[in-house]
Motif scaffolding. Structure first.
Motif, short mmCIF file in Angstrom:
data_model
loop_
_atom_site.label_atom_id
_atom_site.label_comp_id
_atom_site.label_asym_id
_atom_site.label_seq_id
_atom_site.Cartn_x
_atom_site.Cartn_y
_atom_site.Cartn_z
N THR A 68 21.42 105.90 -5.93
CA THR A 68 21.78 104.51 -5.62
C THR A 68 21.76 104.26 -4.12
O THR A 68 21.22 103.25 -3.64
CB THR A 68 23.17 104.18 -6.19
OG1 THR A 68 23.20 104.49 -7.59
CG2 THR A 68 23.51 102.72 -6.00
N ILE A 69 22.33 105.20 -3.36
CA ILE A 69 22.35 105.06 -1.89
C ILE A 69 20.92 105.08 -1.34
O ILE A 69 20.55 104.27 -0.48
CB ILE A 69 23.22 106.16 -1.24
CG1 ILE A 69 24.69 105.93 -1.58
CG2 ILE A 69 23.02 106.20 0.26
CD1 ILE A 69 25.63 107.02 -1.13
N LYS B 239 27.46 112.33 -11.76
CA LYS B 239 27.88 111.14 -11.03
C LYS B 239 27.40 111.21 -9.59
O LYS B 239 27.05 110.20 -9.00
CB LYS B 239 29.41 111.02 -11.05
CG LYS B 239 29.95 110.32 -12.24
CD LYS B 239 31.41 110.07 -12.03
CE LYS B 239 31.94 109.22 -13.13
NZ LYS B 239 33.32 108.86 -12.97
N ARG B 240 27.40 112.42 -9.05
CA ARG B 240 26.96 112.60 -7.65
C ARG B 240 25.48 112.26 -7.51
O ARG B 240 25.06 111.63 -6.53
CB ARG B 240 27.24 114.04 -7.24
CG ARG B 240 27.08 114.21 -5.77
CD ARG B 240 27.58 115.54 -5.34
NE ARG B 240 27.31 115.62 -3.92
CZ ARG B 240 27.45 116.66 -3.20
NH1 ARG B 240 27.91 117.75 -3.74
NH2 ARG B 240 27.19 116.64 -1.93
#
Length: 196
Positions: free
Chosen positions: A9-10, A2-3
């Protein structure tokens, strides 16, 4: 896991924002340059620059009758050749050049400059000129110390011939006082040729 997805995404969002910001900046800068070029092209309206298609009009004014003669309209590119103008392509330089040639700026617009040459400005004091009386007769004028024309002897200095009898070319030369004489005798000899 998830990280990693969050970091990707960022980074993707940051990259998109950066790309958008850079493209916006460059398009705005280029748009500004194009607008300033358009402003430069139209600087004639503010009196700074002349284009090749700017119309230059020259004409002479008979100060006694107020009539205009020798009307010429030409594009700036043709004016350069005809007047041997080598100055800057701006209104101020052109005005100065025309002032030296005894022309005065009468009016200006975005696309046209009109210059008038006053018949008395180019006249030399104590010289004699062929001219035209108010009645239209060819005559001799003397130029006084103030640059004003006057007829010394109305019986002797006025011809019996009217200006309308002359061809246009010579008519304009007489009207514009282009025939100048140092002595009265020379002027009288020239005047007598019109009476014969």
């Amino acid at each position: 896991m998830k990280r990693k997805i969050t970091i990707i995404t960022i980074l993707a969002i940051t990259a998109l924002i950066s790309i958008f910001s850079l493209s916006y900046y460059f398009s705005k800068t280029n748009l500004f340059k194009e607008k300033s070029k358009d402003v430069d092209k139209s600087t004639f309206s503010s009196g700074l620059e002349l284009s090749e298609d700017t119309s230059i009009v020259t004409k002479s004014k008979d100060d006694k009758t107020g009539e205009y003669t020798n009307y010429k309209a030409m594009k700036y590119k043709d004016f350069i050749k005809q007047f041997n103008y080598t100055g800057k392509a701006d209104r101020e330089s052109l005005e100065k050049f025309m002032t030296e040639k005894n022309y005065k700026l009468e009016s200006k617009s975005d696309k046209e400059l009109i210059f008038i040459k006053s018949s008395e400005k180019a006249l030399l004091k104590n010289k004699f000129y062929l001219g035209v009386t108010e009645e239209g007769y060819i005559c001799i004028y003397k130029c006084n110390d103030e640059g004003k024309l006057f007829i010394e002897d109305k019986k002797q200095d006025i011809s019996k011939r009217k200006i309308d009898d002359l061809q246009d070319y010579e008519k304009n030369k007489v009207k514009n006082h282009e025939f100048m004489f140092n002595t009265k005798e020379e002027a009288l000899d020239a005047l007598s040729e019109y009476d014969s």
